[in-house]
Design an enzyme around this catalytic site. Structure first.
Site, short mmCIF file in Angstrom:
data_model
loop_
_atom_site.label_atom_id
_atom_site.label_comp_id
_atom_site.label_asym_id
_atom_site.label_seq_id
_atom_site.Cartn_x
_atom_site.Cartn_y
_atom_site.Cartn_z
N CYS A 196 -6.20 4.24 -3.84
CA CYS A 196 -6.35 2.84 -3.40
C CYS A 196 -7.59 2.15 -3.96
CB CYS A 196 -6.41 2.78 -1.88
SG CYS A 196 -5.08 3.60 -1.02
N HIS B 231 -10.74 -2.67 1.22
CA HIS B 231 -11.03 -1.29 0.82
C HIS B 231 -11.93 -1.18 -0.41
CE1 HIS B 231 -9.31 3.09 0.96
NE2 HIS B 231 -10.51 2.98 1.51
N ASP C 154 -0.23 -0.46 -5.02
CA ASP C 154 -1.51 -0.05 -5.60
C ASP C 154 -1.42 1.29 -6.32
OD1 ASP C 154 -1.13 1.29 -3.21
OD2 ASP C 154 -3.12 0.89 -2.40
N ASP D 127 0.84 -1.21 0.00
CA ASP D 127 0.00 0.00 0.00
C ASP D 127 0.87 1.25 0.00
OD1 ASP D 127 -2.15 1.66 0.13
OD2 ASP D 127 -2.98 0.85 1.98
#
Length: 578
Positions: free
Chosen positions: A73, A134, A337, A33
């Site tokens: 994201c 997410h 990402d 991330d």
């Protein structure tokens, strides 16, 4: 002829794989991330140690123009799982907020979308996602789990529904402190001053009752904001195993170790049948954390410590594949990402963002630093070791690559924007199938990349760009992240044009005086935009204000609201204690 050779080679590869191992190829995908492309040794970093990831690159193929389908994201992950631009699934916002901030939002990845996990399940694969999701949770009540990983083809889930935020890490402040950047103070101030002046001049009369009502509304707003600030970690920072919440709120410092242990257990349980594991790291998103074993070990503060812990985790998973004799029959993929969050500064003034290397800007922008990400693929005996490919590729390419290798059919009822990577990775072709790439900032088409078919040129045209602050920087420190709408952007007509083959840092835009092909290149790009736009179909927006707002009836809670939803029943916690 080349196409025929490729078909024969692919068929032979699949037959040989089945004959040698008795199974179809396995897949292990690891997504970090907010990792910058410049944070890894194999991409040029000389001061941050990442030996396990570097080894992965030496044993496989490294992509140097690997592009995220979105610079945030939620939309990037939706594109990765489905092989489609997020605009096609409704996972692109039209306003400022481009991601989910509450677990009790009703938006999420629509069930009509086909993920690579859903596709390979029909081919006998077990599937798991461990880590960050997410992409939504519920639609109508707190237990319908319409957007849960289990509803998108993943048999097993252990991780967080939301992203990791400052609020989830005690002592790191709150993401809600940045709400003031979204409040139109200037307009409110002008309105209030105008009202006072008009009252003084006698143009209008403001009664005491109106003043009292105004003060009450301000008090209510401040109180609600305080309650939200206090309860945010408990309501949004939790770990689930399957459909059950096992820790709420979670302790972050040992989270990567717990998820690594969970991944190893999953591999051990499924080593005798084909599997797909998507390991989605919580790190290095704000608020930063690292376990005691790695804290203080790097030259780059807490951020570097977190990257080193990620590298350790990658090493543990790779060692497990070797121990279980799965290495030769497993395609491993590692990426991020999107680019690093350059504006991330801790409450103590420390820089907590990553490194974009020579590339401009970072997360939330479509400059190269925001979307050019690591891309490493390893499959011993199938993919060449130590190969570097400098062709445009996308994280959407994983979808058709996986489906073809698993023997699943590519959906014919929808547009798939990704392309099978295997011909490029194995050297069957020298050029990427991506002639055009469309770079969206939320739901707005921000830029277009054109890989000219008859030259090495890679043109990139920007229709608008974010307004950096300070102006001589390449970040948006005044708003904590760059936005896609007025008044935070500047539109360009004609568009800004770059040739990335000559200027990968996007330092100097071309002009008709410096580039003879200026107008002809833009003409081709505009024609491509027209064709692309015609391929889009109207879909419900999943990130509209109505969809992303907190809805109490959708709030997951493992105990009761009176207990602030606290619980701890994760066996991984007990395992670490002993």
């Amino acid at each position: 002829m080349k196409s025929l050779l490729w078909i024969l080679c692919t068929l032979g590869l699949l037959l040989c794989t089945d004959a040698d191992s008795g199974t179809k190829p396995n897949f292990v995908f690891m997504m970090v991330d907010d990792l910058g492309i410049g944070d890894l040794g194999c991409y040029g970093n000389t001061t941050l140690r990442t030996p396990n990831i570097d080894r992965l690159a030496l044993e496989g193929v490294k992509l140097t123009q690997h592009i995220a389908a979105a610079p945030l994201c939620t939309p990037s992950r939706a594109a990765f799982l489905t092989g489609r631009y997020p605009i096609r699934s409704g996972m692109a916002a039209k306003g400022r907020m481009g991601v989910f901030l509450f677990t009790a939002s009703s938006g999420g990845l629509p069930q009509e979308e086909i993920t690579f996990a859903k596709a390979v399940k029909g081919q006998g694969y077990s599937t798991a996602v461990i880590g960050k999701w997410h992409l939504g949770l519920n639609c109508e009540d707190s237990a319908d789990h319409c957007h849960h990983p289990n509803s998108h083809g993943f048999d097993y889930f252990y991780g967080t529904i939301m992203t990791h935020l400052r609020d989830c890490q005690p002592g790191h402040g709150s993401v809600l402190h940045h709400v003031h950047a979204h409040i139109p103070y200037t307009a409110l101030g002008i309105g209030l001053v105008s009202l006072v002046l008009l009252h003084i001049r006698g143009t209008i009369t403001v009664t005491r009752k109106v003043v009292y009502v105004f003060l009450v509304l301000v008090g209510v707003f401040v109180s609600l904001f305080g309650v939200l600030l206090y309860t945010f970690p408990n309501l949004n920072c939790f770990v689930m195993r399957g459909a059950e919440i096992v820790e709420q709120p979670y302790t972050s410092e040992n989270l990567t170790q717990r998820m690594t242990s969970e991944a190893i257990e999953y591999l051990e349980r499924n080593s005798q049948s084909p599997f797909l594991l998507f390991f989605s790291f919580i790190q290095v998103h704000t608020g930063l954390f690292a376990s005691p074993l790695f804290r203080g070990k790097s030259q780059h503060g807490l951020y570097g410590d977190a990257v080193m812990e990620i590298d350790w985790s990658v090493g543990q998973i790779m060692q497990t594949l070797e121990r279980l004799n799965l290495k030769q029959n497993t395609l491993v993929y590692l990426t991020s990402d999107q680019g690093p969050h350059l504006e991330e500064i801790s409450i103590h003034g420390e820089m907590h963002g990553g490194y974009s290397s020579i590339y401009k800007a970072g997360k939330s922008t479509n400059w190269e630093g925001g979307i050019r990400i690591p891309g490493i693929l390893r499959w011993p005996g199938v993919l060449p070791a130590g190969k570097v490919i400098d062709e445009p590729t996308s994280n959407m390419d994983i979808f058709p690559t996986v489906l073809n290798l698993a023997g699943a059919s590519i959906p014919s009822d929808r547009v798939i924007d990704g392309h099978d990577l295997m011909p490029l990775l194995q050297g069957q072709v020298e050029r990427s199938e991506h002639e055009f790439m469309f770079h969206y900032c939320n739901a707005e088409l921000n830029a277009v990349r054109w890989h000219h078919p008859n030259s090495r040129a890679i043109w990139k045209a920007f229709f608008f760009t974010p307004d950096f602050y300070p102006q001589n920087s390449s970040a948006c420190f005044h708003t904590h992240i760059c936005f896609c709408i007025k008044p935070f952007v500047t539109f360009h007509d004609p568009p800004l044009l770059y040739d990335l083959s000559r200027d990968p840092s996007e330092s100097t835009p071309l002009s008709p005086d410096t580039e003879p092909q200026f107008y002809s290149v833009l003409k081709v790009i505009r024609a491509a935009v027209s064709r692309h736009t015609q391929s889009l179909k109207p879909v419900p927006l999943q990130l509209s204000p109505l969809q992303i707002v907190w809805k109490p009836w959708l709030q997951p809670c493992c105990s009761s609201l009176s207990q602030l939803c606290r619980c701890e029943r994760d066996h991984q916690i007990e395992k670490l204690r002993h």
